[in-house]
Structures are given as structure tokens and as C-alpha cells.
Design a protein around this motif. Structure first.
Motif, PDB file in Angstrom:
ATOM      1  N   ILE A 135     -60.019  68.031 -75.153  1.00  0.00           N
ATOM      2  CA  ILE A 135     -59.763  66.631 -75.466  1.00  0.00           C
ATOM      3  C   ILE A 135     -60.973  65.810 -75.031  1.00  0.00           C
ATOM      4  CG2 ILE A 135     -58.283  64.628 -75.015  1.00  0.00           C
ATOM      5  CD1 ILE A 135     -56.013  66.647 -74.359  1.00  0.00           C
ATOM      6  N   MET A 136     -61.534  65.082 -75.985  1.00  0.00           N
ATOM      7  CA  MET A 136     -62.676  64.223 -75.665  1.00  0.00           C
ATOM      8  C   MET A 136     -62.218  62.774 -75.698  1.00  0.00           C
ATOM      9  SD  MET A 136     -66.431  64.016 -77.425  1.00  0.00           S
ATOM     10  CE  MET A 136     -66.053  63.138 -78.940  1.00  0.00           C
ATOM     11  N   LEU A 137     -62.495  62.071 -74.603  1.00  0.00           N
ATOM     12  CA  LEU A 137     -62.228  60.637 -74.572  1.00  0.00           C
ATOM     13  C   LEU A 137     -63.527  59.933 -74.906  1.00  0.00           C
ATOM     14  CD1 LEU A 137     -60.057  60.119 -71.364  1.00  0.00           C
ATOM     15  CD2 LEU A 137     -59.394  60.931 -73.604  1.00  0.00           C
ATOM     16  N   CYS A 138     -63.420  58.876 -75.639  1.00  0.00           N
ATOM     17  CA  CYS A 138     -64.598  58.176 -76.112  1.00  0.00           C
ATOM     18  C   CYS A 138     -64.452  56.689 -75.822  1.00  0.00           C
ATOM     19  CB  CYS A 138     -64.716  58.430 -77.609  1.00  0.00           C
ATOM     20  SG  CYS A 138     -66.128  57.687 -78.356  1.00  0.00           S
ATOM     21  N   CYS A 139     -65.465  56.111 -75.179  1.00  0.00           N
ATOM     22  CA  CYS A 139     -65.444  54.666 -74.957  1.00  0.00           C
ATOM     23  C   CYS A 139     -66.862  54.129 -75.138  1.00  0.00           C
ATOM     24  CB  CYS A 139     -64.871  54.315 -73.588  1.00  0.00           C
ATOM     25  SG  CYS A 139     -65.927  54.744 -72.205  1.00  0.00           S
ATOM     26  N   ALA A 140     -67.048  52.876 -74.844  1.00  0.00           N
ATOM     27  CA  ALA A 140     -68.343  52.245 -75.100  1.00  0.00           C
ATOM     28  C   ALA A 140     -69.488  52.973 -74.381  1.00  0.00           C
ATOM     29  CB  ALA A 140     -68.305  50.774 -74.715  1.00  0.00           C
ATOM     30  N   ALA A 141     -69.334  53.202 -73.076  1.00  0.00           N
ATOM     31  CA  ALA A 141     -70.412  53.845 -72.328  1.00  0.00           C
ATOM     32  C   ALA A 141     -70.000  55.147 -71.655  1.00  0.00           C
ATOM     33  CB  ALA A 141     -70.954  52.871 -71.272  1.00  0.00           C
ATOM     34  N   MET A 172     -68.026  55.334 -69.156  1.00  0.00           N
ATOM     35  CA  MET A 172     -67.777  55.090 -67.733  1.00  0.00           C
ATOM     36  C   MET A 172     -66.294  54.795 -67.454  1.00  0.00           C
ATOM     37  SD  MET A 172     -70.698  55.576 -66.494  1.00  0.00           S
ATOM     38  CE  MET A 172     -70.598  55.010 -64.815  1.00  0.00           C
ATOM     39  N   SER A 173     -65.705  53.901 -68.230  1.00  0.00           N
ATOM     40  CA  SER A 173     -64.333  53.472 -67.932  1.00  0.00           C
ATOM     41  C   SER A 173     -63.327  54.601 -68.123  1.00  0.00           C
ATOM     42  CB  SER A 173     -63.946  52.266 -68.784  1.00  0.00           C
ATOM     43  OG  SER A 173     -64.112  52.548 -70.148  1.00  0.00           O
ATOM     44  N   THR A 174     -63.689  55.607 -68.898  1.00  0.00           N
ATOM     45  CA  THR A 174     -62.740  56.699 -69.122  1.00  0.00           C
ATOM     46  C   THR A 174     -62.854  57.805 -68.075  1.00  0.00           C
ATOM     47  OG1 THR A 174     -64.325  57.546 -70.711  1.00  0.00           O
ATOM     48  CG2 THR A 174     -62.420  56.386 -71.599  1.00  0.00           C
ATOM     49  N   SER A 175     -63.882  57.770 -67.222  1.00  0.00           N
ATOM     50  CA  SER A 175     -64.067  58.879 -66.284  1.00  0.00           C
ATOM     51  C   SER A 175     -62.913  58.999 -65.278  1.00  0.00           C
ATOM     52  CB  SER A 175     -65.418  58.801 -65.575  1.00  0.00           C
ATOM     53  OG  SER A 175     -65.526  57.594 -64.863  1.00  0.00           O
ATOM     54  N   VAL A 202     -53.803  74.488 -69.938  1.00  0.00           N
ATOM     55  CA  VAL A 202     -55.220  74.839 -69.865  1.00  0.00           C
ATOM     56  C   VAL A 202     -55.959  73.869 -70.777  1.00  0.00           C
ATOM     57  CG1 VAL A 202     -56.927  76.660 -70.188  1.00  0.00           C
ATOM     58  CG2 VAL A 202     -54.604  77.249 -69.480  1.00  0.00           C
ATOM     59  N   ALA A 203     -56.688  72.939 -70.158  1.00  0.00           N
ATOM     60  CA  ALA A 203     -57.345  71.909 -70.963  1.00  0.00           C
ATOM     61  C   ALA A 203     -58.733  71.587 -70.418  1.00  0.00           C
ATOM     62  CB  ALA A 203     -56.499  70.646 -70.986  1.00  0.00           C
ATOM     63  N   LYS A 204     -59.637  71.349 -71.341  1.00  0.00           N
ATOM     64  CA  LYS A 204     -60.956  70.826 -70.990  1.00  0.00           C
ATOM     65  C   LYS A 204     -60.940  69.378 -71.455  1.00  0.00           C
ATOM     66  CE  LYS A 204     -65.873  71.229 -71.849  1.00  0.00           C
ATOM     67  NZ  LYS A 204     -66.949  71.959 -72.548  1.00  0.00           N
ATOM     68  N   ILE A 205     -61.086  68.470 -70.509  1.00  0.00           N
ATOM     69  CA  ILE A 205     -61.014  67.044 -70.822  1.00  0.00           C
ATOM     70  C   ILE A 205     -62.306  66.406 -70.325  1.00  0.00           C
ATOM     71  CG2 ILE A 205     -59.699  64.909 -70.471  1.00  0.00           C
ATOM     72  CD1 ILE A 205     -57.329  66.866 -69.603  1.00  0.00           C
ATOM     73  N   PHE A 206     -62.969  65.680 -71.210  1.00  0.00           N
ATOM     74  CA  PHE A 206     -64.200  65.018 -70.794  1.00  0.00           C
ATOM     75  C   PHE A 206     -64.374  63.712 -71.551  1.00  0.00           C
ATOM     76  CE2 PHE A 206     -65.325  67.563 -74.429  1.00  0.00           C
ATOM     77  CZ  PHE A 206     -66.311  66.847 -75.107  1.00  0.00           C
ATOM     78  N   ALA A 207     -65.248  62.860 -71.028  1.00  0.00           N
ATOM     79  CA  ALA A 207     -65.510  61.569 -71.651  1.00  0.00           C
ATOM     80  C   ALA A 207     -66.949  61.523 -72.142  1.00  0.00           C
ATOM     81  CB  ALA A 207     -65.286  60.451 -70.635  1.00  0.00           C
ATOM     82  N   GLY A 224     -60.976  54.896 -76.399  1.00  0.00           N
ATOM     83  CA  GLY A 224     -60.526  53.819 -75.532  1.00  0.00           C
ATOM     84  C   GLY A 224     -60.176  52.613 -76.392  1.00  0.00           C
ATOM     85  N   PRO A 225     -59.174  51.820 -75.973  1.00  0.00           N
ATOM     86  CA  PRO A 225     -58.760  50.666 -76.778  1.00  0.00           C
ATOM     87  C   PRO A 225     -59.908  49.707 -77.094  1.00  0.00           C
ATOM     88  CG  PRO A 225     -57.188  51.051 -75.014  1.00  0.00           C
ATOM     89  CD  PRO A 225     -58.351  51.975 -74.772  1.00  0.00           C
ATOM     90  N   GLN A 226     -60.908  49.640 -76.211  1.00  0.00           N
ATOM     91  CA  GLN A 226     -62.021  48.713 -76.430  1.00  0.00           C
ATOM     92  C   GLN A 226     -62.941  49.151 -77.574  1.00  0.00           C
ATOM     93  OE1 GLN A 226     -61.758  51.007 -74.127  1.00  0.00           O
ATOM     94  NE2 GLN A 226     -63.626  51.412 -72.991  1.00  0.00           N
ATOM     95  N   VAL A 227     -62.819  50.394 -78.033  1.00  0.00           N
ATOM     96  CA  VAL A 227     -63.631  50.846 -79.180  1.00  0.00           C
ATOM     97  C   VAL A 227     -62.743  51.250 -80.362  1.00  0.00           C
ATOM     98  CG1 VAL A 227     -65.695  51.502 -77.864  1.00  0.00           C
ATOM     99  CG2 VAL A 227     -63.882  53.195 -78.227  1.00  0.00           C
TER     100      VAL A 227
END
Length: 107
Positions: A8-14, A16-19, A35-40, A61-64
Motif C-alpha cells: 500500500i502506497m500513501l501519497c501526499c504533497a511531500a 511528510m504528513s503521511t509518515s 503481511v503488508a508493506k506500507i510506505f509514503a 491524502g485528502p489534500q491531494v
């Protein structure tokens, strides 16, 4: 759920806020024995990550949220689900809820 790793990849503006949210999602996954690999990553790096990683879903992220269609175009015909993180869960940094959202997209 199968034992194969869910990515699962989280995506936001920079990125940072998703870390902090990533950390909470990893804790929730560990408790649920998922069993999950989660990163931003920052939105600017999505194309690069799509080449490097075997991603199952991307949560924005809601901001993007305005980038949703753009990211879907980048994903193209790859079997990767893309969605916007529930705003309330994001605001509360509720790792369990956001993990459930991602897993429900994958399964």
C-alpha cells in the motif's frame, strides 16, 4: 486473506504528513497479522514508484484528492486500485481504518 504481502502506497504533497499514518497502519497490520508493506511518497514520485514497486493500491491524502484522475492515468492498465483516504480517518491518524480501506480495495 492470502499470506502474500500487500503493498500500500500513501501519497501526499511531500510525503511528510503521511509518515506518521504509515507507522500507525504498520502497527495495525502487525496486530491483525496482515503481511503488508506500507510506505509514503510525494505525489511527484508516483511514476517512479510504479516502476520500482509491486504496488497493490495507492491511497491519496485528502489534500491531494484533486490528483486522483492524474494518478489513475499514471497507473494505466496496471491492476492497482487508487482512492482518496477517508478524511476523518486521515485527520485522526487512524491507521487501522486507513489500513482497512486499503485492504478492502485490494481484496
Amino acid at each position: 486473506m492470502s499470506e502474500e504481502t500487500k503493498t500500500i502506497m500513501l501519497c501526499c504533497a511531500a510525503g511528510m504528513s503521511t509518515s506518521m499514518l504509515v507507522k500507525r497502519m504498520q502497527e495495525a497490520a502487525s496486530q491483525k497479522k496482515v503481511v503488508a508493506k506500507i510506505f509514503a511518497c510525494p505525489a511527484a514520485e508516483v511514476s517512479e514508484k510504479l516502476e520500482q514497486e509491486n504496488i497493490n493500491c495507492i491511497l491519496l491524502g485528502p489534500q491531494v484528492r484533486y490528483m486522483l484522475n492524474d494518478i489513475k492515468k499514471k497507473v494505466g492498465d496496471k491492476p492497482i486500485k487508487v482512492d482518496v483516504i477517508n478524511m476523518q480517518a486521515y485527520g485522526m491518524m487512524n491507521g487501522e481504518k486507513v489500513l482497512e480501506q486499503g485492504l478492502s480495495l485490494i481484496d
